[in-house]
Scaffold this motif. Structure first.
Motif, PDB file in Angstrom:
ATOM      1  N   ARG A   1       1.509   1.380 -10.344  1.00  0.00           N
ATOM      2  CA  ARG A   1       2.544   2.060 -11.124  1.00  0.00           C
ATOM      3  C   ARG A   1       3.354   1.118 -11.998  1.00  0.00           C
ATOM      4  NH1 ARG A   1       7.098  -0.560  -8.518  1.00  0.00           N
ATOM      5  NH2 ARG A   1       7.232   0.092  -6.336  1.00  0.00           N
TER       6      ARG A   1
ATOM      7  N   ALA B   1      -2.668   3.055   4.128  1.00  0.00           N
ATOM      8  CA  ALA B   1      -2.187   1.884   3.382  1.00  0.00           C
ATOM      9  C   ALA B   1      -3.401   1.036   3.064  1.00  0.00           C
ATOM     10  CB  ALA B   1      -1.195   1.111   4.239  1.00  0.00           C
ATOM     11  N   PHE B   2      -3.163  -0.022   2.333  1.00  0.00           N
ATOM     12  CA  PHE B   2      -4.276  -0.934   2.070  1.00  0.00           C
ATOM     13  C   PHE B   2      -3.879  -2.332   2.534  1.00  0.00           C
ATOM     14  CE2 PHE B   2      -7.040  -3.264  -1.152  1.00  0.00           C
ATOM     15  CZ  PHE B   2      -8.137  -3.227  -0.305  1.00  0.00           C
TER      16      PHE B   2
ATOM     17  N   GLU C   1      11.182  -5.115  -5.307  1.00  0.00           N
ATOM     18  CA  GLU C   1      10.113  -4.142  -5.091  1.00  0.00           C
ATOM     19  C   GLU C   1      10.221  -2.939  -6.025  1.00  0.00           C
ATOM     20  OE1 GLU C   1       9.918  -2.282  -1.199  1.00  0.00           O
ATOM     21  OE2 GLU C   1       7.911  -1.514  -1.606  1.00  0.00           O
TER      22      GLU C   1
ATOM     23  N   VAL D   1       0.965  12.777  -7.038  1.00  0.00           N
ATOM     24  CA  VAL D   1       2.282  12.337  -7.511  1.00  0.00           C
ATOM     25  C   VAL D   1       2.103  11.670  -8.876  1.00  0.00           C
ATOM     26  CG1 VAL D   1       4.325  10.956  -7.049  1.00  0.00           C
ATOM     27  CG2 VAL D   1       3.083  12.006  -5.137  1.00  0.00           C
TER      28      VAL D   1
ATOM     29  N   TYR E   1      -0.431   3.104 -18.564  1.00  0.00           N
ATOM     30  CA  TYR E   1      -0.038   3.653 -17.258  1.00  0.00           C
ATOM     31  C   TYR E   1       0.086   5.179 -17.363  1.00  0.00           C
ATOM     32  CZ  TYR E   1       3.064   5.129 -13.486  1.00  0.00           C
ATOM     33  OH  TYR E   1       3.636   5.816 -12.435  1.00  0.00           O
TER      34      TYR E   1
ATOM     35  N   LEU F   1      12.104   5.770  -9.708  1.00  0.00           N
ATOM     36  CA  LEU F   1      12.499   6.000  -8.316  1.00  0.00           C
ATOM     37  C   LEU F   1      13.242   4.794  -7.747  1.00  0.00           C
ATOM     38  CD1 LEU F   1       9.106   7.427  -6.962  1.00  0.00           C
ATOM     39  CD2 LEU F   1      11.125   8.733  -7.699  1.00  0.00           C
TER      40      LEU F   1
ATOM     41  N   ALA G   1      -1.098   4.333  -6.032  1.00  0.00           N
ATOM     42  CA  ALA G   1      -1.385   4.095  -7.454  1.00  0.00           C
ATOM     43  C   ALA G   1      -0.961   2.681  -7.812  1.00  0.00           C
ATOM     44  CB  ALA G   1      -0.596   5.080  -8.335  1.00  0.00           C
TER      45      ALA G   1
ATOM     46  N   LEU H   1      -8.988   3.070  -0.985  1.00  0.00           N
ATOM     47  CA  LEU H   1      -9.247   4.335  -1.682  1.00  0.00           C
ATOM     48  C   LEU H   1     -10.231   4.171  -2.836  1.00  0.00           C
ATOM     49  CD1 LEU H   1      -5.596   5.748  -1.845  1.00  0.00           C
ATOM     50  CD2 LEU H   1      -7.421   6.523  -0.332  1.00  0.00           C
ATOM     51  N   THR H   2     -10.478   2.926  -3.244  1.00  0.00           N
ATOM     52  CA  THR H   2     -11.440   2.722  -4.338  1.00  0.00           C
ATOM     53  C   THR H   2     -12.880   2.723  -3.802  1.00  0.00           C
ATOM     54  OG1 THR H   2     -11.394   0.300  -4.224  1.00  0.00           O
ATOM     55  CG2 THR H   2      -9.734   1.363  -5.625  1.00  0.00           C
TER      56      THR H   2
ATOM     57  N   LYS I   1      -2.222   8.095 -15.459  1.00  0.00           N
ATOM     58  CA  LYS I   1      -1.667   9.125 -14.579  1.00  0.00           C
ATOM     59  C   LYS I   1      -1.984  10.526 -15.133  1.00  0.00           C
ATOM     60  CE  LYS I   1       0.443   8.515 -11.340  1.00  0.00           C
ATOM     61  NZ  LYS I   1       0.066   8.273  -9.919  1.00  0.00           N
TER      62      LYS I   1
ATOM     63  N   GLY J   1      -0.893   5.838   0.063  1.00  0.00           N
ATOM     64  CA  GLY J   1       0.210   5.003  -0.431  1.00  0.00           C
ATOM     65  C   GLY J   1       1.401   5.038   0.505  1.00  0.00           C
TER      66      GLY J   1
ATOM     67  N   ARG K   1      -0.905  -3.395   3.257  1.00  0.00           N
ATOM     68  CA  ARG K   1       0.204  -3.353   4.219  1.00  0.00           C
ATOM     69  C   ARG K   1      -0.071  -2.364   5.359  1.00  0.00           C
ATOM     70  NH1 ARG K   1       5.178  -2.473   0.183  1.00  0.00           N
ATOM     71  NH2 ARG K   1       3.536  -1.505  -1.082  1.00  0.00           N
ATOM     72  N   SER K   2      -1.322  -2.321   5.829  1.00  0.00           N
ATOM     73  CA  SER K   2      -1.612  -1.431   6.961  1.00  0.00           C
ATOM     74  C   SER K   2      -0.906  -1.984   8.200  1.00  0.00           C
ATOM     75  CB  SER K   2      -3.120  -1.325   7.189  1.00  0.00           C
ATOM     76  OG  SER K   2      -3.649  -2.595   7.453  1.00  0.00           O
TER      77      SER K   2
END
Ligand SMILES: NC(=O)c1ccc[n+]([C@@H]2O[C@H](COP(=O)([O-])OP(=O)(O)OC[C@H]3O[C@@H](n4cnc5c(N)ncnc54)[C@H](OP(=O)(O)O)[C@@H]3O)[C@@H](O)[C@H]2O)c1
Length: 299
Positions: free
Chosen positions: A73, A35-36, A170, A110, A135, A161, A71, A48-49, A139, A10, A38-39
């Motif tokens: 989120r 990243a996925f 965002e 996290v 959610y 956050l 994640a 990651l899946t 987690k 992430g 946004r590499s």
């Protein structure tokens, strides 16, 4: 001393970007950020899946520490997407922990204050979770997988956050500023749920400190909490933002009813004494931290 290697999932996200920056600024760490969508030339693309991709990257890099921040989120998105949430928040956590265990890496998962129902704050690390929405449930499952795969692993729970954003929408804190800065329109802000807005930069420093401690002390394991210490509603945050930029506040209205959408805890304040006792953690005042983040979005 052998080079310390940290794998950050992430790393293109709100928190992951701050964590990536924090470790990258410390020459004693070798860093690989994932990243996925946004590499980039700095962040490696890994889905990651896909368990075989997770196996490959962990086997190739052989991290000593894995910070698992990837994640889904957004509680309202999770509520409608059971299958996708299962894959990224739960199954991917299992693959990552399984592969990390094979190379002897310590995993820090996290997590969120939303594992609690918010009825009896403050919450210590030994309090029983009781998530109110899907959610929080996903987690909590991720936490259990992390600690069941290896009792040496860690979980770090954090609340709402804010940090450097790619666009105001965002993050749910900076999103408020879209309405605050448009003083021509009345806006209604939640003045019900109590929050403890926390700077990503503070969490990133805390994570780096805890990771360093773990490599020196194998008793660093289990659940930790980190949080800002200012109790605010979204209305309070909106007013604070207006004050920073000398904007009027008369267009901001307080909504005293529970927020719409999925149920959120009323006050899931996290007790941070376990990390404080270790001498870890950093806290910037909300007005100072958010002023820095919003400097490029001044009206
Ligand atoms: N934001 C908050 O207020 C908050 C509060 C409490 C706890 N947390 C927790 O803190 C952690 C970080 O949250 P955040 O706000 O930084 O999230 P975020 O900004 O939404 O970032 C999510 C990250 O997950 C990555 N990701 C999603 N699907 C993936 C996949 N299939 N394979 C690989 N990577 C994937 C994304 O990569 P791409 O964007 O490159 O696709 C992105 O880097 C999460 O575990 C979250 O539950 C956040």
């Amino acid at each position: 001393m052998a080079l310390k290697r940290v794998l950050i999932t992430g790393a293109s996200g709100l928190l992951g970007r701050a964590v990536f920056k924090e470790f990258s600024a410390d020459a004693s760490w070798e860093v690989l950020g994932l990243a996925f969508s946004r590499s980039s030339d700095k962040l490696k693309k890994v889905d990651l899946t896909d368990p075989s991709s997770v196996q490959q990257v962990v086997q190739d890099f052989k991290p000593s520490v894995v910070i698992h921040a990837a994640a889904e989120r957004r509680p309202d998105v999770v509520d409608k997407q059971d299958e996708a949430t299962q894959k990224i928040n739960i199954d991917a956590t299992q693959s990552l922990c399984t592969e990390a265990a094979k190379v002897g890496a310590w995993v820090l998962f996290v997590s969120t204050d939303y594992v609690f129902d918010g009825s009896k704050p403050p919450y210590t690390v030994t309090d029983q979770p009781n998530p109110l929405n899907k959610y929080g449930q996903s987690k909590y499952q991720g936490e259990k997988i992390t600690l069941e795969t290896s009792k040496d692993n860690g979980v770090l729970r954090v609340p709402i956050l804010y940090g450097e954003v790619e666009y105001l929408g965002e993050c749910s804190v900076t999103l408020l500023f879209e309405k605050v800065r448009d003083t021509t329109k009345t806006c209604v802000m939640s003045d019900y749920e109590r929050r403890y807005p926390t700077a990503c930069q503070d969490v990133a420093v805390t994570i780096r400190q805890l990771s360093d401690k773990r490599l020196q002390d194998s008793s660093i394991s289990g659940i930790y909490h980190w949080s800002g210490d200012e109790n605010m509603t979204k209305y309070d945050m909106a007013v604070a933002m207006a004050e920073i930029f000398n904007l009027p506040t008369s267009h901001i209205e307080a909504d005293k009813k529970p927020s719409r959408g999925v149920t959120r805890p009323f006050n899931s304040h996290l007790d941070c004494s376990r990390l404080e006792a270790l001498g870890c953690g950093q806290r910037i005042k909300f007005k100072e931290g958010i002023a820095h983040v919003l400097q490029n979005y001044k009206p």
